[in-house]
Design a protein around this motif. Structure first.
Motif, PDB file in Angstrom:
ATOM      1  N   PHE A 109       0.874  -1.185   0.000  1.00 10.71           N
ATOM      2  CA  PHE A 109       0.000   0.000   0.000  1.00 10.71           C
ATOM      3  C   PHE A 109       0.908   1.231   0.000  1.00 10.71           C
ATOM      4  CE2 PHE A 109      -2.045  -3.508   2.069  1.00 10.71           C
ATOM      5  CZ  PHE A 109      -3.337  -3.499   1.584  1.00 10.71           C
ATOM      6  N   PRO A 110       1.081   1.891  -1.144  1.00 12.11           N
ATOM      7  CA  PRO A 110       1.951   3.080  -1.155  1.00 12.11           C
ATOM      8  C   PRO A 110       1.178   4.263  -0.566  1.00 12.11           C
ATOM      9  CG  PRO A 110       1.470   2.263  -3.398  1.00 12.11           C
ATOM     10  CD  PRO A 110       0.505   1.616  -2.473  1.00 12.11           C
ATOM     11  N   VAL A 111       1.625   4.748   0.594  1.00 10.68           N
ATOM     12  CA  VAL A 111       0.881   5.821   1.282  1.00 10.68           C
ATOM     13  C   VAL A 111       1.796   6.999   1.624  1.00 10.68           C
ATOM     14  CG1 VAL A 111      -0.974   4.378   2.206  1.00 10.68           C
ATOM     15  CG2 VAL A 111       1.148   4.560   3.489  1.00 10.68           C
ATOM     16  N   ALA A 112       2.819   7.213   0.787  1.00 13.54           N
ATOM     17  CA  ALA A 112       3.799   8.248   1.115  1.00 13.54           C
ATOM     18  C   ALA A 112       3.631   9.537   0.318  1.00 13.54           C
ATOM     19  CB  ALA A 112       5.215   7.697   0.898  1.00 13.54           C
ATOM     20  N   GLY A 113       2.599   9.600  -0.527  1.00 10.59           N
ATOM     21  CA  GLY A 113       2.413  10.793  -1.368  1.00 10.59           C
ATOM     22  C   GLY A 113       2.030  12.017  -0.547  1.00 10.59           C
ATOM     23  N   LEU A 114       2.166  13.187  -1.142  1.00 10.27           N
ATOM     24  CA  LEU A 114       1.921  14.445  -0.418  1.00 10.27           C
ATOM     25  C   LEU A 114       0.445  14.817  -0.347  1.00 10.27           C
ATOM     26  CD1 LEU A 114       4.853  16.630  -1.803  1.00 10.27           C
ATOM     27  CD2 LEU A 114       4.740  15.373   0.364  1.00 10.27           C
ATOM     28  N   GLY A 115      -0.361  14.307  -1.268  1.00 10.90           N
ATOM     29  CA  GLY A 115      -1.789  14.635  -1.272  1.00 10.90           C
ATOM     30  C   GLY A 115      -2.033  16.117  -1.488  1.00 10.90           C
ATOM     31  N   THR A 116      -1.316  16.712  -2.436  1.00  8.70           N
ATOM     32  CA  THR A 116      -1.410  18.173  -2.617  1.00  8.70           C
ATOM     33  C   THR A 116      -2.806  18.623  -3.045  1.00  8.70           C
ATOM     34  OG1 THR A 116      -0.574  17.908  -4.847  1.00  8.70           O
ATOM     35  CG2 THR A 116       1.026  18.527  -3.176  1.00  8.70           C
ATOM     36  N   ARG A 117      -3.570  17.710  -3.682  1.00  7.79           N
ATOM     37  CA  ARG A 117      -4.907  18.122  -4.130  1.00  7.79           C
ATOM     38  C   ARG A 117      -5.864  18.320  -2.958  1.00  7.79           C
ATOM     39  NH1 ARG A 117      -5.826  13.448  -8.282  1.00  7.79           N
ATOM     40  NH2 ARG A 117      -4.301  12.502  -6.882  1.00  7.79           N
ATOM     41  N   PHE A 118      -5.459  17.860  -1.783  1.00  7.91           N
ATOM     42  CA  PHE A 118      -6.324  18.031  -0.607  1.00  7.91           C
ATOM     43  C   PHE A 118      -5.723  18.948   0.440  1.00  7.91           C
ATOM     44  CE2 PHE A 118      -9.133  14.725  -2.142  1.00  7.91           C
ATOM     45  CZ  PHE A 118     -10.356  15.206  -1.695  1.00  7.91           C
ATOM     46  N   LEU A 119      -4.783  19.787   0.030  1.00 11.15           N
ATOM     47  CA  LEU A 119      -4.303  20.805   0.972  1.00 11.15           C
ATOM     48  C   LEU A 119      -5.413  21.836   1.166  1.00 11.15           C
ATOM     49  CD1 LEU A 119      -0.636  21.278  -0.265  1.00 11.15           C
ATOM     50  CD2 LEU A 119      -1.359  20.513   1.999  1.00 11.15           C
ATOM     51  N   PRO A 120      -5.632  22.440   2.329  1.00  8.11           N
ATOM     52  CA  PRO A 120      -4.787  22.318   3.511  1.00  8.11           C
ATOM     53  C   PRO A 120      -5.060  21.093   4.395  1.00  8.11           C
ATOM     54  CG  PRO A 120      -6.518  23.906   3.920  1.00  8.11           C
ATOM     55  CD  PRO A 120      -6.683  23.463   2.496  1.00  8.11           C
ATOM     56  N   ALA A 121      -6.139  20.306   4.120  1.00  5.48           N
ATOM     57  CA  ALA A 121      -6.450  19.183   5.026  1.00  5.48           C
ATOM     58  C   ALA A 121      -5.243  18.274   5.219  1.00  5.48           C
ATOM     59  CB  ALA A 121      -7.633  18.389   4.478  1.00  5.48           C
ATOM     60  N   THR A 122      -4.520  17.981   4.110  1.00  6.58           N
ATOM     61  CA  THR A 122      -3.438  17.001   4.177  1.00  6.58           C
ATOM     62  C   THR A 122      -2.141  17.577   4.753  1.00  6.58           C
ATOM     63  OG1 THR A 122      -3.174  17.490   1.828  1.00  6.58           O
ATOM     64  CG2 THR A 122      -4.262  15.437   2.388  1.00  6.58           C
ATOM     65  N   LYS A 123      -2.213  18.828   5.234  1.00  9.93           N
ATOM     66  CA  LYS A 123      -1.051  19.377   5.940  1.00  9.93           C
ATOM     67  C   LYS A 123      -0.849  18.571   7.236  1.00  9.93           C
ATOM     68  CE  LYS A 123       0.675  23.656   7.846  1.00  9.93           C
ATOM     69  NZ  LYS A 123       0.267  24.920   8.455  1.00  9.93           N
ATOM     70  N   ALA A 124      -1.959  18.166   7.856  1.00 12.03           N
ATOM     71  CA  ALA A 124      -1.863  17.469   9.141  1.00 12.03           C
ATOM     72  C   ALA A 124      -2.445  16.053   9.115  1.00 12.03           C
ATOM     73  CB  ALA A 124      -2.579  18.284  10.224  1.00 12.03           C
ATOM     74  N   ILE A 125      -3.248  15.728   8.090  1.00 11.62           N
ATOM     75  CA  ILE A 125      -3.874  14.387   8.035  1.00 11.62           C
ATOM     76  C   ILE A 125      -3.395  13.686   6.773  1.00 11.62           C
ATOM     77  CG2 ILE A 125      -6.085  13.130   7.946  1.00 11.62           C
ATOM     78  CD1 ILE A 125      -7.419  15.823   8.657  1.00 11.62           C
ATOM     79  N   PRO A 126      -2.897  12.445   6.874  1.00 10.59           N
ATOM     80  CA  PRO A 126      -2.577  11.733   5.634  1.00 10.59           C
ATOM     81  C   PRO A 126      -3.841  11.583   4.796  1.00 10.59           C
ATOM     82  CG  PRO A 126      -1.799  10.510   7.567  1.00 10.59           C
ATOM     83  CD  PRO A 126      -2.636  11.651   8.076  1.00 10.59           C
ATOM     84  N   LYS A 127      -3.736  11.771   3.482  1.00 11.08           N
ATOM     85  CA  LYS A 127      -4.967  11.707   2.674  1.00 11.08           C
ATOM     86  C   LYS A 127      -5.600  10.319   2.747  1.00 11.08           C
ATOM     87  CE  LYS A 127      -3.566  10.628  -2.063  1.00 11.08           C
ATOM     88  NZ  LYS A 127      -3.526  11.048  -3.443  1.00 11.08           N
ATOM     89  N   GLU A 128      -4.781   9.302   3.004  1.00 19.29           N
ATOM     90  CA  GLU A 128      -5.310   7.936   3.105  1.00 19.29           C
ATOM     91  C   GLU A 128      -6.128   7.736   4.380  1.00 19.29           C
ATOM     92  OE1 GLU A 128      -2.096   8.772   2.826  1.00 19.29           O
ATOM     93  OE2 GLU A 128      -1.632   8.285   0.732  1.00 19.29           O
ATOM     94  N   MET A 129      -6.041   8.699   5.333  1.00 17.55           N
ATOM     95  CA  MET A 129      -6.806   8.593   6.585  1.00 17.55           C
ATOM     96  C   MET A 129      -8.068   9.456   6.557  1.00 17.55           C
ATOM     97  SD  MET A 129      -5.372   6.366   8.347  1.00 17.55           S
ATOM     98  CE  MET A 129      -6.147   6.589   9.938  1.00 17.55           C
TER      99      MET A 129
END
Ligand code: UTP
Length: 292
Positions: free
Chosen positions: A11-31
């Motif tokens: 399960f590759p879960v290391a991406g930055l999730g830039t499309r969901f900033l600012p949420a993904t500043k503190a939460i992994p997008k996979e969570m």
């Protein structure tokens, strides 16, 4: 001797999730949650249904919530016990993987999906393995990976799940070339990432589920950066296609790309409508929004 059984999933879960900033500043997008479960839980459940025995998470900086999620939370559980919250306790126990069945490795820099998969090479070793993109969640009677595992038992080699899209949308996806039919799928004759309008070899797109042979690791090891200056998995697969068979599994369910805003919202709506305890409320609210 090399096992043909698909036991391990990455399960590759290391991406930055830039499309969901600012949420993904503190939460992994996979969570991020779809109804009341993290997106990642849907994908792990799919892997369990397919008989996967070991779960490898390729994590990165800021992703420690993922490791904590798959661990015991003593304080929470003892508080729930003292309050007789047995339903909630049982739900927590149900998601806890058995001891020794998870591995976490780190991709120090998000150099691309191909690089993330390569980071798991020592844990996987010399056997076929699955890759599940955790932001793609699936809704169907039979789990997508379960169907792929069955097809792989017949076809061997590499298996990639594909889904049909409207031909005019093919330029948005990774598209495969269609060869002879095999069981629930067909032989893959080529792959192209985001083909220019009108040039796609078919309307079957790669939907984020793979069963791969370990030879992909040595290809990814020396692979140069491709689109987006990232080490792309598809570039590696194209090289492997010159040496090994690839079969497409024709998945007939629905995939939601929760890494994109519209896909995330639609996944929440679709999965909420599946839940008897909230279905009628959600349905009534959506109707009144659309037709006030
Ligand atoms: P995406 O390209 O959708 O993820 O990769 P992203 O980079 O996190 O998102 P955006 O585009 O910036 O919004 C698909 C999956 O691959 C993982 C991501 O975590 C995601 O689950 N990935 C991607 C890695 O693990 N490492 C990478 O270097 C890139």
């Amino acid at each position: 001797m090399r096992s043909d059984k698909v036991r391990v999933a990455i399960f590759p879960v290391a991406g930055l999730g830039t499309r969901f900033l600012p949420a993904t500043k503190a939460i992994p997008k996979e969570m991020m949650t779809v109804v009341d479960k993290p997106v990642l839980q849907y994908v792990v459940d799919e892997a369990i249904e397919a008989g996967i025995e070991h779960f490898v998470f390729v994590t990165g900086r800021g992703k420690s919530a993922i490791e904590d999620y798959f661990d015991i939370q003593f304080e929470l559980e003892s508080t729930l016990r003292s309050r007789n919250k047995t339903v909630e306790l049982t739900a927590l126990e149900a998601i806890l993987p058995k001891a020794g069945t998870t591995s976490f490795t780190r991709q120090q820099e998000p150099l691309g999906l191909g690089h993330a998969v390569w980071c798991a090479r020592d844990i996987v070793g010399n056997e076929p393995f699955a890759v599940l993109l955790p932001d793609m969640i699936m809704k169907s009677e039979k789990a997508c990976l379960a169907g792929m595992v069955e097809l792989h038992a017949q076809s061997g080699g590499n298996v990639i799940a594909v889904e049909e899209c409207a031909p005019e949308l093919a330029h948005r996806y990774g598209i495969v070339g269609r060869g002879e039919d095999i069981a629930d799928g067909f032989r893959i004759t080529g792959m192209v990432e985001k083909p220019p309008q009108g040039t796609a070899p078919s309307n079957f797109f790669i939907n984020g589920r793979y069963i791969l042979q370990p030879e992909i690791f040595s290809i990814l090891e020396t692979q140069e950066r491709g689109a987006g200056n990232e080490i792309q998995l598809t570039d590696g697969l194209l090289k492997l296609l010159q040496k090994q068979d690839f079969t497409a599994y024709h998945y007939r369910g629905k995939t939601y790309d929760t890494g994109a805003k519209d896909g995330f919202i639609m996944a929440n709506v679709a999965f909420a409508l599946d839940r008897p305890e909230i279905r009628s409320l959600v349905e009534a609210d959506i109707r009144s929004l659309v037709h006030p």
